[in-house]
Design a protein around this motif. Structure first.
Motif, PDB file in Angstrom:
ATOM      1  N   ALA A 132       2.642  -5.940 -10.181  1.00 21.88           N
ATOM      2  CA  ALA A 132       1.582  -5.040  -9.203  1.00 21.88           C
ATOM      3  C   ALA A 132       0.763  -4.305 -10.099  1.00 21.88           C
ATOM      4  CB  ALA A 132       2.523  -4.733  -8.347  1.00 21.88           C
ATOM      5  N   LYS A 133       0.824  -4.129 -11.126  1.00 21.29           N
ATOM      6  CA  LYS A 133       0.023  -3.357 -12.260  1.00 21.29           C
ATOM      7  C   LYS A 133      -1.012  -3.922 -13.132  1.00 21.29           C
ATOM      8  CE  LYS A 133       0.487   0.024  -9.359  1.00 21.29           C
ATOM      9  NZ  LYS A 133      -1.009   1.032  -8.602  1.00 21.29           N
ATOM     10  N   ILE A 134      -0.817  -5.424 -13.557  1.00 22.08           N
ATOM     11  CA  ILE A 134      -1.108  -6.260 -14.301  1.00 22.08           C
ATOM     12  C   ILE A 134      -2.429  -6.892 -13.613  1.00 22.08           C
ATOM     13  CG2 ILE A 134      -0.749  -7.508 -16.137  1.00 22.08           C
ATOM     14  CD1 ILE A 134       2.455  -6.802 -16.138  1.00 22.08           C
ATOM     15  N   PRO A 135      -3.550  -7.102 -14.126  1.00 21.74           N
ATOM     16  CA  PRO A 135      -4.476  -7.043 -12.883  1.00 21.74           C
ATOM     17  C   PRO A 135      -5.221  -8.426 -13.609  1.00 21.74           C
ATOM     18  CG  PRO A 135      -5.553  -5.434 -14.842  1.00 21.74           C
ATOM     19  CD  PRO A 135      -3.998  -5.596 -14.291  1.00 21.74           C
ATOM     20  N   ARG A 136      -4.789  -9.596 -14.028  1.00 26.53           N
ATOM     21  CA  ARG A 136      -4.985 -10.875 -14.327  1.00 26.53           C
ATOM     22  C   ARG A 136      -3.185 -11.318 -13.705  1.00 26.53           C
ATOM     23  NH1 ARG A 136      -6.111  -9.365 -19.251  1.00 26.53           N
ATOM     24  NH2 ARG A 136      -7.530 -10.263 -20.527  1.00 26.53           N
ATOM     25  N   VAL A 137      -2.449 -10.638 -12.926  1.00 24.74           N
ATOM     26  CA  VAL A 137      -1.071 -11.298 -12.404  1.00 24.74           C
ATOM     27  C   VAL A 137      -1.729 -10.695 -10.979  1.00 24.74           C
ATOM     28  CG1 VAL A 137       1.099 -11.169 -10.996  1.00 24.74           C
ATOM     29  CG2 VAL A 137       0.462 -10.726 -13.927  1.00 24.74           C
ATOM     30  N   ARG A 138      -2.440 -10.144 -10.355  1.00 21.74           N
ATOM     31  CA  ARG A 138      -3.397 -10.112  -8.898  1.00 21.74           C
ATOM     32  C   ARG A 138      -3.719 -10.968  -8.534  1.00 21.74           C
ATOM     33  NH1 ARG A 138      -3.206  -4.532  -7.823  1.00 21.74           N
ATOM     34  NH2 ARG A 138      -4.295  -5.266  -6.139  1.00 21.74           N
TER      35      ARG A 138
END
Length: 460
Positions: A153-159
């Motif tokens: 949840a804290k990895i922007p690219r995953v978001r």
């Protein structure tokens, strides 16, 4: 979605002597035995940076990057075990296909197309809401899965990947209402949108039996967070791959093709590496190119050790085989030109990163098998790590985004311990996430004093 603005709020959903710490991963090339290559002379680019040689788990083969250009087509082909004048179709599988049924040198070539763009994903960063207020209910020893969700949840690219998938496909009538990518996207969105602690049961964990090899998790036993990370995201990548196969452009793509490693997952977590195996007895050399989604760092059994030093110590050289599990330099009498001498435990492997991922995942091998007691044990070795990882080759430094910690004994022992996660929010505030408890603000020093099991670094 190109050019459109995305907002996910619409989706409610006794210690040994310490060693000197490493300040750079830029290392000089090691000397190598001369190889005879039948290919025509080609221009040789700078030597790739040597990198960890490990027992890393691969998804299909292994990765690439959202914000990085495709590798140059001028990259040299390394010597392989296949004779230059042999037709791959006429060779046995072990020769014609050194890795997962394919000659892997093509992974250095530029892809014919970008699978992420074909699927409608926009690679440009977009605004996202990032609250750290809500916890996740433990559904019965599911702290291993909760810790993975908090880290993702804290990895922007995953978001970006998940939210775009939800926006693009969730309203299509032909799209499966049980899509696990949509389920994961809703859980992550809900986790980061809520402004107060309202713990919920993550649906993606409730449906863990549908993950790849889900039967392993379809119980109330404690499991390995690293294994959960691999299986969950492998499942999500499979959905994108299946969707790619439904397009006119990607209908013939195979898992071993270069284009298969341009899906969002591989573009986020993928590093292209080259493994070179050498036999000290006969000089036989073989090289394999592959993609990896994480790197495993082996911990010593005792002492305090700098993680960066351990990482460097495992660069470039790994002795293969031992008395209990011997390694053999293979020889096929049908193809004597390939070499080989049947010597045992005389080979070593060098691994080099040719292209590093935007998100680098390090897995610390803390769990081992106790042959005397015939049970798994956990290494309590202290790994000293920093909030910044030095550049790998010519890339920018990496900043720490999340740490998954395991305290206690082996996850599958009678004293299974507990997983939690330390995560860094967009405002650089760190939080300790522990199941349904409200995420607790903490200092960076609290993070650095933890017992890391998995670390997530994002390229600056």
């Amino acid at each position: 979605l190109v050019g459109s603005e995305m907002c996910i709020r619409d989706s409610q959903v006794p210690p040994c002597k310490k060693r000197q710490r490493v300040t750079s991963f830029s290392v000089s090339a090691t000397s190598r035995p001369e190889e005879i290559i039948d290919d025509p002379p080609i221009e040789t680019p700078p030597e790739p940076v040597s990198v960890l040689s490990s027992a890393t788990t691969d998804l299909h083969l292994t990765t690439t990057a959202l914000d990085t250009a495709a590798p140059s087509s001028s990259s040299p082909l390394l010597a392989s075990e296949t004779p230059a004048d042999a037709d791959a179709e006429d060779l046995p599988l072990s020769i014609a296909a050194p890795l997962h049924g394919v000659d892997t040198r093509h992974l250095r070539d530029p892809p014919l197309y970008d699978a992420a763009l074909v699927l409608g994903y926009d690679t440009a960063p977009q605004a996202i809401e990032d609250n750290t207020r809500c916890g996740l209910n433990n559904l019965g020893n599911t702290c291993y899965a909760n810790s993975v969700l908090n880290a993702l949840a804290k990895i922007p690219r995953v978001r970006f990947w998940l939210s775009q998938h939800l926006q693009t496909f969730s309203h299509e009538t032909s799209h499966s209402p049980r899509c696990l990518l949509c389920v994961l996207a809703r859980d992550i969105a809900r986790l980061t949108i809520l402004v107060e602690n309202d713990p919920f049961n993550p649906m993606i964990v409730q449906r863990r039996r549908e993950w790849n090899d889900g039967f392993l998790f379809d119980n109330s036993l404690q499991h390995d967070a690293n294994e959960a990370f691999l299986k969950l995201l492998d499942t999500c990548n499979d959905l994108d791959y299946a969707a790619l196969r439904q397009t006119p452009v990607g209908m013939d793509v195979q898992r071993s093709d270069r284009e298969a490693f341009t899906t969002p997952f591989w573009q986020i977590f993928g590093s292209r590496v080259c493994e070179r195996t050498t036999c000290a007895a006969c000089g036989k050399i073989s090289t394999h190119v592959m993609y990896r989604n994480l790197f495993t760092v082996t911990l010593p059994s005792i002492g305090d050790h700098y993680l960066q030093t351990l990482f460097m110590d495992q660069l470039g050289y790994e002795k293969l085989g031992d008395d209990t599990s011997p390694d053999v330099c293979t020889f096929d009498p049908a193809y004597p030109a390939l070499g080989g001498c049947l010597a045992q435990n005389r080979r070593h492997k060098e691994t080099m990163i040719e292209h590093s991922a935007p998100v680098l995942v390090l897995h610390l091998l803390r769990f081992t098998w106790n042959q005397h007691l015939q049970r798994p044990d956990k290494l309590q070795t202290r790994a000293i790590f920093d909030a910044e990882l030095p550049p790998i080759g010519d890339t920018a430094p990496y900043d720490l985004r999340a740490v998954i910690e395991h305290r206690g004994r082996h996850p599958r022992s009678s004293e299974s311990g507990h997983y939690t996660a330390y995560v860094r929010a967009h405002d650089f505030q760190w939080y300790h996430c522990n199941d349904s408890f409200p995420p607790r603000p903490c200092d960076l020093q609290d993070v650095l004093q933890s017992q890391p099991y998995m670390l997530f670094y994002e390229r600056r």
